[in-house]
Design a protein around this motif. Structure first.
Motif: not given
Length: 340
Positions: A50-58, A253-259
């Motif tokens: 789920q983390l991988r998908q929502e972060s576009n592999d980041r 990064p902030k967006d990855l923290q939010e995920i």
């Protein structure tokens, strides 16, 4: 000119690719059970996906089951704090004394059976009473093992009297005190060791959740499984948690923290609850009917009475260490009774 444009385009693509690579993160996730365990296959792996998908592999995970990062289960919490692992799945009780407040949830007959029923109470207790236990960590989940039952070889346990003389594996010091109060002799050890200990006669059985039975092959070395009366709270519980290194989280990064945030807390607890309830039901139903030994209401009440003093001793010891143990016991009981 055309050549220069192509060179510039190639440089731009290369720079973008380098920037994307630099903005990718792999989280080292360690735990104490095999890669085939319910926790890894049905919760940790899907959560990482789920983390991988929502972060576009980041954002990706590298899993290290069965203590592949070294150390022992008792060291997992320290491994997360010290950055040996970025995330660990562990039981706070394995690190005796480090997480004193959540121990109250492991007291005998404190929580109801079931992942969902127990997890809702545990998370509320964590938020209201136990955050100080986890200072220095990014807490992703605090949940339970769904409640423990007695699994024995050679002797069925139907009454309090049946427990006398037995040596039983206990998952924590609180579970050990419960086993002792019930008249048996506790032997503390992690799940990975209990099957061999029973097969060799080192112990006569285990106080363990049905969820762990298939992963540890406990059913292959025990003949009897005690079943509590319908609607009763569990003999014992193991609190479990997923902890993240706080500095690692802060570095993202902030967006990855939010995920991570939106897929953790109650959301991750629900993942554990769903998988735990299914695994417990599957393991229980797979056991032969003749191996499931019912404890009647009177016998269960006798066990509750025998273990009643464990909470008082725990509260006294906690208070001597600067924690209001009585308030914690009362708080846990109030949260638990609200579910009845």
């Amino acid at each position: 000119m055309r050549t220069l444009k192509l060179v510039a385009l190639a440089a731009a693509i290369g720079a973008a690719s380098a920037a994307q690579a630099a903005d990718s993160y792999t989280l080292k996730v360690g735990h104490f059970l095999p890669s085939t365990s319910n926790a890894q296959v049905n919760i940790i792996e899907p959560w990482c996906e789920q983390l991988r998908q929502e972060s576009n592999d980041r954002l990706k995970c590298q899993l290290y089951p069965s203590m592949q990062l070294g150390g022992t289960p008792a060291k997992l919490a320290d491994m997360a704090r010290n950055g040996v692992a970025d995330i660990v799945w562990t039981a706070p009780a394995y690190s005796a004394g480090k997480f004193p407040r959540v121990e109250v949830l492991e007291l005998p007959f404190m929580l109801p059976y079931g992942g969902k029923a127990g997890n809702d109470i545990i998370w509320k207790f964590y938020e209201q009473y136990a955050k100080d236990d986890f200072k220095g960590y990014k807490v992703l989940s605090v949940f339970g093992d769904g409640g423990m039952d007695l699994h024995t070889r050679g002797k069925a346990v139907k009454t309090l009297e049946d427990l006398k003389g037995l040596k039983l594996r206990a998952s924590s010091r609180t579970a050990a005190k419960t086993v002792e109060a019930l008249g048996a002799t506790p032997v503390s050890m992690p799940p990975a060791q209990m099957t061999e200990a029973i097969s060799k006669g080192v112990v006569d059985g285990a106080l363990a959740s049905w969820e762990v039975v298939p992963a540890t092959k406990l059913d292959e070395v025990t003949e009897f499984h005690s079943v509590a009366p319908e609607g009763q709270h569990a003999i014992g519980y193991t609190v479990l948690t997923m902890l993240m290194n706080q500095k690692k989280f802060d570095s993202l990064p902030k967006d990855l923290q939010e995920i991570i945030d939106r897929n953790s807390g109650p959301a991750l607890n629900d993942r554990f609850a769903t998988a735990w309830d299914k695994a417990m039901d599957t393991a229980r139903n797979a056991a032969p009917a003749e191996s499931r030994v019912a404890i009647d209401a009177d016998a269960y009440k006798a066990m509750q009475d025998a273990a009643a003093g464990v909470a008082d001793v725990w509260a006294k010891d906690a208070s001597e260490n600067g924690i209001d143990g009585k308030a914690l016991v009362e708080g846990a009981r109030n949260l638990s009774s609200a579910t009845r």
